[in-house]
Design a protein around this motif. Structure first.
Motif, mmCIF file in Angstrom:
data_model
loop_
_atom_site.group_PDB
_atom_site.id
_atom_site.type_symbol
_atom_site.label_atom_id
_atom_site.label_comp_id
_atom_site.label_asym_id
_atom_site.label_seq_id
_atom_site.Cartn_x
_atom_site.Cartn_y
_atom_site.Cartn_z
ATOM 1 N N GLU A 153 0.811 -1.226 0.000
ATOM 2 C CA GLU A 153 0.000 0.000 0.000
ATOM 3 C C GLU A 153 0.842 1.273 0.000
ATOM 4 O O GLU A 153 0.316 2.364 0.208
ATOM 5 C CB GLU A 153 -0.962 0.002 1.199
ATOM 6 C CG GLU A 153 -1.993 -1.120 1.179
ATOM 7 C CD GLU A 153 -3.046 -0.948 0.093
ATOM 8 O OE1 GLU A 153 -3.154 0.145 -0.481
ATOM 9 O OE2 GLU A 153 -3.756 -1.925 -0.188
ATOM 10 N N ASN A 155 2.768 4.496 -1.342
ATOM 11 C CA ASN A 155 2.478 5.348 -2.499
ATOM 12 C C ASN A 155 3.693 5.393 -3.420
ATOM 13 O O ASN A 155 4.604 6.170 -3.245
ATOM 14 C CB ASN A 155 2.046 6.739 -2.046
ATOM 15 C CG ASN A 155 3.184 7.514 -1.409
ATOM 16 O OD1 ASN A 155 3.889 8.266 -2.068
ATOM 17 N ND2 ASN A 155 3.394 7.330 -0.126
ATOM 18 N N ILE A 156 3.704 4.519 -4.396
ATOM 19 C CA ILE A 156 4.809 4.468 -5.342
ATOM 20 C C ILE A 156 4.258 4.737 -6.736
ATOM 21 O O ILE A 156 3.248 4.165 -7.138
ATOM 22 C CB ILE A 156 5.470 3.066 -5.317
ATOM 23 C CG1 ILE A 156 6.280 2.888 -4.041
ATOM 24 C CG2 ILE A 156 6.353 2.856 -6.532
ATOM 25 C CD1 ILE A 156 7.497 3.769 -3.945
ATOM 26 N N VAL B 75 -3.118 7.799 7.366
ATOM 27 C CA VAL B 75 -3.266 6.401 7.783
ATOM 28 C C VAL B 75 -4.624 5.852 7.334
ATOM 29 O O VAL B 75 -4.714 4.725 6.830
ATOM 30 C CB VAL B 75 -3.095 6.273 9.311
ATOM 31 C CG1 VAL B 75 -3.434 4.872 9.774
ATOM 32 C CG2 VAL B 75 -1.670 6.619 9.718
ATOM 33 N N THR B 78 -4.653 5.132 3.733
ATOM 34 C CA THR B 78 -3.855 3.938 3.463
ATOM 35 C C THR B 78 -4.646 2.676 3.780
ATOM 36 O O THR B 78 -4.663 1.718 2.993
ATOM 37 C CB THR B 78 -2.558 3.962 4.297
ATOM 38 O OG1 THR B 78 -1.872 5.180 4.041
ATOM 39 C CG2 THR B 78 -1.658 2.788 3.944
ATOM 40 N N ALA B 79 -5.314 2.690 4.942
ATOM 41 C CA ALA B 79 -6.092 1.522 5.347
ATOM 42 C C ALA B 79 -7.228 1.253 4.366
ATOM 43 O O ALA B 79 -7.583 0.104 4.116
ATOM 44 C CB ALA B 79 -6.647 1.726 6.758
ATOM 45 N N LEU B 80 -7.768 2.332 3.783
ATOM 46 C CA LEU B 80 -8.850 2.162 2.806
ATOM 47 C C LEU B 80 -8.313 1.726 1.440
ATOM 48 O O LEU B 80 -9.084 1.464 0.523
ATOM 49 C CB LEU B 80 -9.632 3.469 2.651
ATOM 50 C CG LEU B 80 -10.437 3.915 3.873
ATOM 51 C CD1 LEU B 80 -11.061 5.287 3.630
ATOM 52 C CD2 LEU B 80 -11.526 2.889 4.199
ATOM 53 N N GLY B 81 -6.996 1.679 1.297
ATOM 54 C CA GLY B 81 -6.409 1.260 0.021
ATOM 55 C C GLY B 81 -6.434 2.356 -1.022
ATOM 56 O O GLY B 81 -6.364 2.079 -2.220
ATOM 57 N N TYR B 83 -4.446 5.389 -0.716
ATOM 58 C CA TYR B 83 -3.248 6.222 -0.803
ATOM 59 C C TYR B 83 -2.262 5.748 -1.861
ATOM 60 O O TYR B 83 -1.569 6.547 -2.482
ATOM 61 C CB TYR B 83 -2.548 6.351 0.561
ATOM 62 C CG TYR B 83 -1.879 7.698 0.710
ATOM 63 C CD1 TYR B 83 -2.561 8.772 1.238
ATOM 64 C CD2 TYR B 83 -0.592 7.910 0.242
ATOM 65 C CE1 TYR B 83 -1.982 10.024 1.327
ATOM 66 C CE2 TYR B 83 0.002 9.160 0.329
ATOM 67 C CZ TYR B 83 -0.699 10.212 0.870
ATOM 68 O OH TYR B 83 -0.124 11.448 0.928
ATOM 69 N N ASP B 84 -2.183 4.431 -2.094
ATOM 70 C CA ASP B 84 -1.250 3.960 -3.134
ATOM 71 C C ASP B 84 -1.707 4.425 -4.514
ATOM 72 O O ASP B 84 -0.896 4.750 -5.376
ATOM 73 C CB ASP B 84 -1.047 2.444 -3.065
ATOM 74 C CG ASP B 84 -2.330 1.661 -3.284
ATOM 75 O OD1 ASP B 84 -3.408 2.203 -2.984
ATOM 76 O OD2 ASP B 84 -2.254 0.513 -3.751
ATOM 77 N N GLY B 87 -0.682 7.921 -4.890
ATOM 78 C CA GLY B 87 0.742 7.978 -5.212
ATOM 79 C C GLY B 87 1.004 7.632 -6.669
ATOM 80 O O GLY B 87 1.852 8.244 -7.320
ATOM 81 N N GLU B 88 0.255 6.656 -7.183
ATOM 82 C CA GLU B 88 0.414 6.271 -8.588
ATOM 83 C C GLU B 88 0.090 7.461 -9.486
ATOM 84 O O GLU B 88 0.751 7.700 -10.495
ATOM 85 C CB GLU B 88 -0.528 5.097 -8.882
ATOM 86 C CG GLU B 88 -0.403 4.514 -10.255
ATOM 87 C CD GLU B 88 0.878 3.717 -10.442
ATOM 88 O OE1 GLU B 88 1.038 2.688 -9.781
ATOM 89 O OE2 GLU B 88 1.730 4.119 -11.261
ATOM 90 N N ALA B 94 2.106 13.018 -3.575
ATOM 91 C CA ALA B 94 1.496 12.240 -2.496
ATOM 92 C C ALA B 94 2.528 11.819 -1.457
ATOM 93 O O ALA B 94 2.194 11.599 -0.308
ATOM 94 C CB ALA B 94 0.812 11.001 -3.073
ATOM 95 N N GLY B 100 1.966 11.433 3.357
ATOM 96 C CA GLY B 100 2.772 10.404 2.704
ATOM 97 C C GLY B 100 3.714 9.730 3.684
ATOM 98 O O GLY B 100 3.942 8.521 3.613
ATOM 99 N N ASN B 103 1.702 7.385 5.420
ATOM 100 C CA ASN B 103 1.457 6.241 4.546
ATOM 101 C C ASN B 103 2.612 5.235 4.588
ATOM 102 O O ASN B 103 2.398 4.023 4.573
ATOM 103 C CB ASN B 103 1.222 6.709 3.101
ATOM 104 C CG ASN B 103 1.310 5.585 2.095
ATOM 105 O OD1 ASN B 103 2.323 5.424 1.434
ATOM 106 N ND2 ASN B 103 0.259 4.789 1.996
ATOM 107 N N ARG C 116 -4.339 -4.593 -0.142
ATOM 108 C CA ARG C 116 -5.103 -5.136 -1.261
ATOM 109 C C ARG C 116 -4.361 -5.009 -2.583
ATOM 110 O O ARG C 116 -4.445 -5.865 -3.438
ATOM 111 C CB ARG C 116 -6.458 -4.457 -1.357
ATOM 112 C CG ARG C 116 -7.452 -5.081 -0.403
ATOM 113 C CD ARG C 116 -8.724 -4.296 -0.364
ATOM 114 N NE ARG C 116 -8.539 -3.040 0.382
ATOM 115 C CZ ARG C 116 -9.519 -2.221 0.646
ATOM 116 N NH1 ARG C 116 -10.730 -2.471 0.203
ATOM 117 N NH2 ARG C 116 -9.298 -1.115 1.323
#
Lengths: 335, 155, 117
Positions: A153, A155-156, B75, B78-81, B83-84, B87-88, B94, B100, B103, C116
């Motif tokens: 998870e 952020n990348i 946080v 991130t937990a909710l999925g 933040y990644d 970041g993408e 981010a 961040g 995260n 996930r």
């Protein structure tokens, strides 16, 4: 004298065939352009597991058992179980071997595992050392990502050269007797390192190895691209494929429309905006899913498959080392 | 040895080819996205800061409460999925805000919890955030030392 | 007006980092977090970073350079109060809260959420 050797790197085989195969892929792979060639799709890529290593093991083990079923065999009918994966100590392979109760040969060639396994199995069978050999590999996005790169998870932002690890398992039974395409030649490749240090660009690191094995194979066997219906690389993806064609072209080999890359084909550009797919199952799924089915339909008669592997570890990368590549080639011929 | 040198020269040429053929990132687009995401997170931070400036007695406490709230936001996302994905899209837009930083801690905690609470989550929570604290403290201490010496000398 | 400043200044810091990242592809986000924290810590030696927070508010407070500046702010305050011990006790004066909040919230997240991807 080694009567079955052909040139410096290649061996010539007569009897081994792939008598059963099974590809078991995750939902993302199933929704991709090659999705219809896979034998089964698992809806939940974690397969009900919290730990991705367990999920990867499940893919490998189920693919192996289903390949045995396809060949009409039981576990006790095979003499060896050859398997490899990307995780440390190739745990997916070895843990799967616990329940099979067959002598186990663990192999590592990163994403070239499929060709190394199939090639070794074919040589064992052709040499008369085994009647039937079960070959399997698997990879899992989360398991590989957290081992080689970052927490899932985090952020990348992926770079255009990045490849996405495919999730799935693939297995095949190689035997002296039965129906199926033959493995007629095997060219195991050298480790080639041309100093690419970017862990986000594995295709560029592996392209020289693929070109090296390709040229070795052609010079050993006296063949040209014209002798094959398809030349399939494993997971060079878009960036590496381009370099591979340039390197082959410099040696006077024009691949033209004959070249296809598994990594560049598994996802649509919309699914993965980067370079494509990678992972041990990537080339395995392209060979045992796509190629075998198109051979059965009669579209291809003779196929040269040369998966590639990037042999670095997270530690060597952090230490600033470059990424050595390897490529192993097998020739598949229709019955 | 000559052979080695030939090989290295050959590699240099290949490495140039790799650079030449590599897909070029769209710098303007990436920078604009980083600006958008980073700017938005700072804008949210400004709303939070203004809220706490009204409710907290001192500026220091308002800042502290703001950072804690933004860390909570990072946080939760991130937990909710989420933040990644952020970041993408936004890249360092981010990564650089304090959300961040949160995260990096939360993602490592969630990921390595699968190896247990002590040897996994506890041991590896600061896998990425650890260096930030290490070098932040070293830099802060050294900077403080210089400032302290300067103030002592200038009396 | 403070909102425009926060958005513009915060966005500019992130965009600048992104442009540097494009030119140095070997640098990971970790390198950027560390570099910005160190820059913030050093800039606050003469109190410049805190002056910038006065001007641009969250635009400079929220990027991790603000985290580094807070470490130095604590050290400066505590060395004035205690002397040399402040070089160490001051480090976590203002960022201790952020670290503790990060630990506690993240542990809670790890209890309830799974990655996930």
């Amino acid at each position: 004298m080694a009567a079955k050797r052909l040139g410096q790197f290649t061996v010539q085989l007569s009897s081994p065939r792939i008598v059963g195969a099974f590809t078991l892929m995750g939902p993302r792979e199933g929704a991709g352009p090659l999705g219809r060639y896979f034998d089964a799709i698992v809806d939940d890529y974690m397969w009900g597991e919290i730990q991705p290593e367990k999920a990867e093991r499940k893919y490998l083990e189920h693919a192996a058992r289903r390949a045995l079923e396809r060949a009409g065999l039981r576990e006790t009918d095979v003499d060896y179980f050859i398997a490899g994966d990307l995780l440390n100590q190739i745990v997916s392979s070895t843990y799967s071997a616990r329940s099979l109760g067959v002598p186990h040969l663990g192999i590592f060639a990163a994403c070239a595992t499929s060709a190394l396994g199939l090639g070794l199995a074919a040589m064992l069978v052709d040499g008369g050392f085994a009647r039937r050999v079960l070959v399997a590999t698997a990879s899992h996005y989360q398991a590989v990502e957290r081992q080689y790169r970052y927490p899932i998870e985090l952020n990348i932002q992926r770079k255009p050269t990045n490849q996405w690890t495919a999730t799935g398992g693939a297995a095949a039974v190689v035997a002296a007797e039965g129906e199926g395409p033959r493995i007629t030649q095997v060219t195991f490749g050298r480790v080639v390192d041309w100093g690419v240090k970017d862990a986000n660009d594995m295709g560029s690191a592996m392209a020289p190895a693929a070109a090296d094995t390709l040229l070795r194979h052609f010079s050993d066997t006296g063949t040209t691209p014209g002798d094959y219906d398809l030349i399939l690389t494993g997971d060079l993806a878009k960036v590496g494929s381009k370099l591979f064609r340039v390197l082959a072209g410099r040696a006077g080999v024009t691949l033209g429309g004959k070249h296809m890359d598994g990594g560049a084909s598994i996802y649509s550009p919309k699914q993965q905006p980067g370079a494509g797919a990678s992972g041990a199952v990537c080339s395995a799924a392209a060979i045992l899913g796509y190629v075998l089915k198109e051979m059965a339909r009669g579209r291809y008669r003779k196929v040269l498959a040369l998966p590639t592997g990037c042999l670095h570890s997270p530690t060597t990368w952090q230490q600033g080392e470059s990424c050595p590549g390897v490529s192993h080639a097998i020739v598949l011929e229709g019955a | 040895m000559d052979r080695d040198r030939d090989a290295i020269d050959g590699h240099k040429e290949y490495q140039r080819l790799v650079k030449q053929l590599a897909p070029k990132p769209n710098a303007a687009k990436e920078a604009a996205r980083a600006f958008l995401v980073g700017g938005t997170l700072c804008l949210i931070g400004q709303f939070v800061l203004d809220f706490f400036r009204r409710t907290q007695p001192t500026e220091g406490e308002a800042i502290a409460a703001t950072l804690a709230t933004m860390i909570l936001l990072g946080v939760v996302l991130t937990a909710l999925g989420v933040y990644d994905t952020l970041g993408e899209f936004g890249g360092l837009g981010a990564a650089v805000p304090i959300t961040g930083f949160a995260n990096t801690i939360a993602s490592a905690a969630m990921d390595f919890r699968r190896e247990g609470y002590v040897v996994g989550m506890g041991a590896k929570m600061f896998l990425i955030a650890g260096p930030v604290i290490v070098f932040g403290i070293i830099a802060g201490t050294l900077t403080g030392l210089v400032a302290w010496l300067v103030s002592a000398v200038s009396g | 007006m403070s909102y425009v400043w926060a958005f513009a200044v915060g966005g500019l810091i992130c965009a600048a980092a992104q442009l540097i990242a494009i030119h140095f592809p070997r640098l990971t986000p970790g390198h950027f977090l560390v570099s910005l924290t160190v820059i913030g810590a050093v800039l606050n030696g003469p109190g410049w970073y805190d002056a910038a927070i006065e001007l641009a508010g969250a635009g400079v407070l929220i990027p991790v350079s603000g985290f580094g500046a807070s470490i130095t702010r604590g050290v400066l305050q505590e060395t004035q109060r205690l002397g040399w011990e402040g070089l160490f006790t001051g480090t976590l004066e203002f960022v201790g809260l952020g670290i503790a909040a990060g630990v506690v919230f993240s542990a809670l997240a790890a209890l309830v959420a799974v990655p996930r991807g």
